[in-house]
Scaffold this active site. Sequence first.
Site, PDB file in Angstrom:
ATOM      1  N   GLU A   4       0.833  -1.217   0.000  1.00  0.00           N
ATOM      2  CA  GLU A   4       0.000   0.000   0.000  1.00  0.00           C
ATOM      3  C   GLU A   4       0.862   1.259   0.000  1.00  0.00           C
ATOM      4  O   GLU A   4       2.080   1.199   0.224  1.00  0.00           O
ATOM      5  CB  GLU A   4      -0.926   0.006   1.223  1.00  0.00           C
ATOM      6  CG  GLU A   4      -0.182   0.037   2.540  1.00  0.00           C
ATOM      7  CD  GLU A   4      -0.955   0.748   3.634  1.00  0.00           C
ATOM      8  OE1 GLU A   4      -1.395   1.892   3.399  1.00  0.00           O
ATOM      9  OE2 GLU A   4      -1.090   0.181   4.726  1.00  0.00           O
ATOM     10  N   LYS A  65      -5.951  10.506   0.676  1.00  0.00           N
ATOM     11  CA  LYS A  65      -5.949   9.165   1.277  1.00  0.00           C
ATOM     12  C   LYS A  65      -7.162   8.439   0.713  1.00  0.00           C
ATOM     13  O   LYS A  65      -8.298   8.806   0.988  1.00  0.00           O
ATOM     14  CB  LYS A  65      -6.030   9.322   2.809  1.00  0.00           C
ATOM     15  CG  LYS A  65      -6.153   8.030   3.579  1.00  0.00           C
ATOM     16  CD  LYS A  65      -6.186   8.324   5.078  1.00  0.00           C
ATOM     17  CE  LYS A  65      -6.709   7.147   5.878  1.00  0.00           C
ATOM     18  NZ  LYS A  65      -6.852   7.453   7.312  1.00  0.00           N
ATOM     19  N   VAL A  85      -5.480   0.246   2.911  1.00  0.00           N
ATOM     20  CA  VAL A  85      -5.606  -1.205   2.795  1.00  0.00           C
ATOM     21  C   VAL A  85      -6.800  -1.556   1.894  1.00  0.00           C
ATOM     22  O   VAL A  85      -6.685  -2.381   0.982  1.00  0.00           O
ATOM     23  CB  VAL A  85      -5.743  -1.850   4.195  1.00  0.00           C
ATOM     24  CG1 VAL A  85      -6.172  -3.307   4.090  1.00  0.00           C
ATOM     25  CG2 VAL A  85      -4.420  -1.742   4.952  1.00  0.00           C
ATOM     26  N   ASP A 117     -16.917   5.411  13.960  1.00  0.00           N
ATOM     27  CA  ASP A 117     -15.713   5.341  13.135  1.00  0.00           C
ATOM     28  C   ASP A 117     -15.192   3.907  13.058  1.00  0.00           C
ATOM     29  O   ASP A 117     -14.480   3.427  13.942  1.00  0.00           O
ATOM     30  CB  ASP A 117     -14.633   6.282  13.675  1.00  0.00           C
ATOM     31  CG  ASP A 117     -13.454   6.422  12.711  1.00  0.00           C
ATOM     32  OD1 ASP A 117     -13.340   5.614  11.771  1.00  0.00           O
ATOM     33  OD2 ASP A 117     -12.645   7.352  12.903  1.00  0.00           O
ATOM     34  N   SER A 119     -13.256   1.445  10.235  1.00  0.00           N
ATOM     35  CA  SER A 119     -12.538   1.542   8.963  1.00  0.00           C
ATOM     36  C   SER A 119     -13.181   0.693   7.869  1.00  0.00           C
ATOM     37  O   SER A 119     -13.619  -0.440   8.095  1.00  0.00           O
ATOM     38  CB  SER A 119     -11.091   1.094   9.152  1.00  0.00           C
ATOM     39  OG  SER A 119     -10.423   1.120   7.907  1.00  0.00           O
ATOM     40  N   ALA A 120     -13.192   1.258   6.663  1.00  0.00           N
ATOM     41  CA  ALA A 120     -13.671   0.513   5.490  1.00  0.00           C
ATOM     42  C   ALA A 120     -12.780  -0.694   5.192  1.00  0.00           C
ATOM     43  O   ALA A 120     -13.180  -1.589   4.443  1.00  0.00           O
ATOM     44  CB  ALA A 120     -13.725   1.441   4.270  1.00  0.00           C
ATOM     45  N   ASP A 121     -11.572  -0.722   5.793  1.00  0.00           N
ATOM     46  CA  ASP A 121     -10.691  -1.889   5.596  1.00  0.00           C
ATOM     47  C   ASP A 121     -11.401  -3.180   6.014  1.00  0.00           C
ATOM     48  O   ASP A 121     -11.236  -4.227   5.375  1.00  0.00           O
ATOM     49  CB  ASP A 121      -9.415  -1.765   6.447  1.00  0.00           C
ATOM     50  CG  ASP A 121      -8.480  -0.661   5.977  1.00  0.00           C
ATOM     51  OD1 ASP A 121      -8.716  -0.078   4.909  1.00  0.00           O
ATOM     52  OD2 ASP A 121      -7.506  -0.385   6.713  1.00  0.00           O
ATOM     53  N   LYS A 138      -3.705  -1.860  15.199  1.00  0.00           N
ATOM     54  CA  LYS A 138      -2.991  -0.908  16.043  1.00  0.00           C
ATOM     55  C   LYS A 138      -3.716  -0.727  17.360  1.00  0.00           C
ATOM     56  O   LYS A 138      -4.935  -0.660  17.400  1.00  0.00           O
ATOM     57  CB  LYS A 138      -2.903   0.448  15.349  1.00  0.00           C
ATOM     58  CG  LYS A 138      -1.832   0.509  14.299  1.00  0.00           C
ATOM     59  CD  LYS A 138      -1.779   1.865  13.653  1.00  0.00           C
ATOM     60  CE  LYS A 138      -2.958   2.125  12.763  1.00  0.00           C
ATOM     61  NZ  LYS A 138      -2.913   1.487  11.472  1.00  0.00           N
TER      62      LYS A 138
HETATM   63  N1  PSU Z   1      -1.214   1.257   9.563  1.00  0.00           N
HETATM   64  C1  PSU Z   1      -0.040   1.912   9.672  1.00  0.00           C
HETATM   65  N2  PSU Z   1       0.121   3.073   9.011  1.00  0.00           N
HETATM   66  C2  PSU Z   1      -0.851   3.547   8.181  1.00  0.00           C
HETATM   67  C3  PSU Z   1      -2.074   2.821   8.056  1.00  0.00           C
HETATM   68  C4  PSU Z   1      -2.205   1.689   8.765  1.00  0.00           C
HETATM   69  O1  PSU Z   1       0.840   1.495  10.387  1.00  0.00           O
HETATM   70  O2  PSU Z   1      -0.645   4.585   7.578  1.00  0.00           O
HETATM   71  C5  PSU Z   1      -3.134   3.288   7.103  1.00  0.00           C
HETATM   72  C6  PSU Z   1      -3.533   2.112   6.194  1.00  0.00           C
HETATM   73  O3  PSU Z   1      -3.466   2.550   4.854  1.00  0.00           O
HETATM   74  C7  PSU Z   1      -4.954   1.813   6.591  1.00  0.00           C
HETATM   75  C8  PSU Z   1      -5.438   3.172   7.010  1.00  0.00           C
HETATM   76  O4  PSU Z   1      -5.698   1.249   5.553  1.00  0.00           O
HETATM   77  O5  PSU Z   1      -4.322   3.697   7.746  1.00  0.00           O
HETATM   78  C9  PSU Z   1      -6.679   3.116   7.839  1.00  0.00           C
HETATM   79  O6  PSU Z   1      -7.230   4.383   7.900  1.00  0.00           O
HETATM   80  P1  PSU Z   1      -8.691   4.586   8.530  1.00  0.00           P
HETATM   81  O7  PSU Z   1      -8.521   4.226   9.973  1.00  0.00           O
HETATM   82  O8  PSU Z   1      -8.983   6.050   8.323  1.00  0.00           O
HETATM   83  O9  PSU Z   1      -9.626   3.680   7.779  1.00  0.00           O
HETATM   84 MN    MN Z   2     -12.160   6.025   9.917  1.00  0.00          MN
END
Ligand code: PSU
Ligand code: MN
Length: 283
Positions: A4, A65, A85, A117, A119-121, A138
């Site tokens: 990614e 992003k 992701v 909140d 994530s769409a992941d 995380k």
């Molecule tokens: N994990 C990391 N660094 C990052 C991300 C994840 O250690 O930059 C990024 C990944 O691209 C993941 C995104 O898909 O953060 C998730 O963002 P959000 O929580 O806004 O969906």
């Molecule tokens: Mn989010």
Amino acid sequence: MALESTIITHGMPFPQNLDTARRIEATVREAGAVPATIAVLSGQLHVGLENAQLDALARARDVAKLSRADLAACIAKGGTGATTVAATMIAAHHAGIAVFATGGIGGVHRGAEHSFDISADLYELAKTPVTVVCAGAKAILDLPKTLEVLETLGVPVIAFGQDSLPAFWSASSDLAAPLRMDDPDSIAHAHVARAALGLRGGQLVANPVPTQDEIAQAAIAPLIAQATAEAEAQGITGKPLTPFLLARLHELTAGRSLATNVALVLNNARLAAKIAISLYSLR
Ligand code: PSU
Ligand code: MN
């Protein structure tokens, strides 16, 4: 093997981001696989970046992003964006790539019962047949809720070589992983078996950070609490939240969390390459 780009543009500061991106690609090649870093550059979706493109992306500011919702709009507007992701999985699948290495996935944020909140992941893992190797979710997230959502969505969560769920900067957590596998071949085999069963979606492999590089949960927990409180006080929500928390933790740990982040991504790239090679021979 897919990689990614949001981790490059939003996850790490320059120049460590560029150095890490190059080291990841080299690690994948050394392991015998072919890396493809994914991003949208001037309206074009690239699966695999040339050195100069990677360099420019790592230095660029104001890069979007991109998740599932934003990918097509960025292409239509001729924009430049880094793939999360979710978006990386979509692009990889189109290119016939079934294995992807990252650092950590997005998940259910703390306080999601109020903020919604999530994530769409997680939803992408339920839809797109790519095996994603990460170091666990995380610890800035709500890990039990993240596991619950993944279970509801039918996403296999496989800890590599241990029973407990890895927690990104820490090799283990007090949560049991739903599944455990001890070799790359089994993970590749399960990927193929899911396809044969007609099951949609991917697999999530949680690979513990090597213990010599980890930060103990007790050490990182108060800093996470502080960074989360600061985000709340400053009204930071939505897309900028994860980048803010990561950057703040890099500062609060005086760079230690960044070093751990680099080590775990390289470790994930090595495992993902082995899974990709195994999958190639099975097919
Ligand atoms: N994990 C990391 N660094 C990052 C991300 C994840 O250690 O930059 C990024 C990944 O691209 C993941 C995104 O898909 O953060 C998730 O963002 P959000 O929580 O806004 O969906
Ligand atoms: Mn989010």
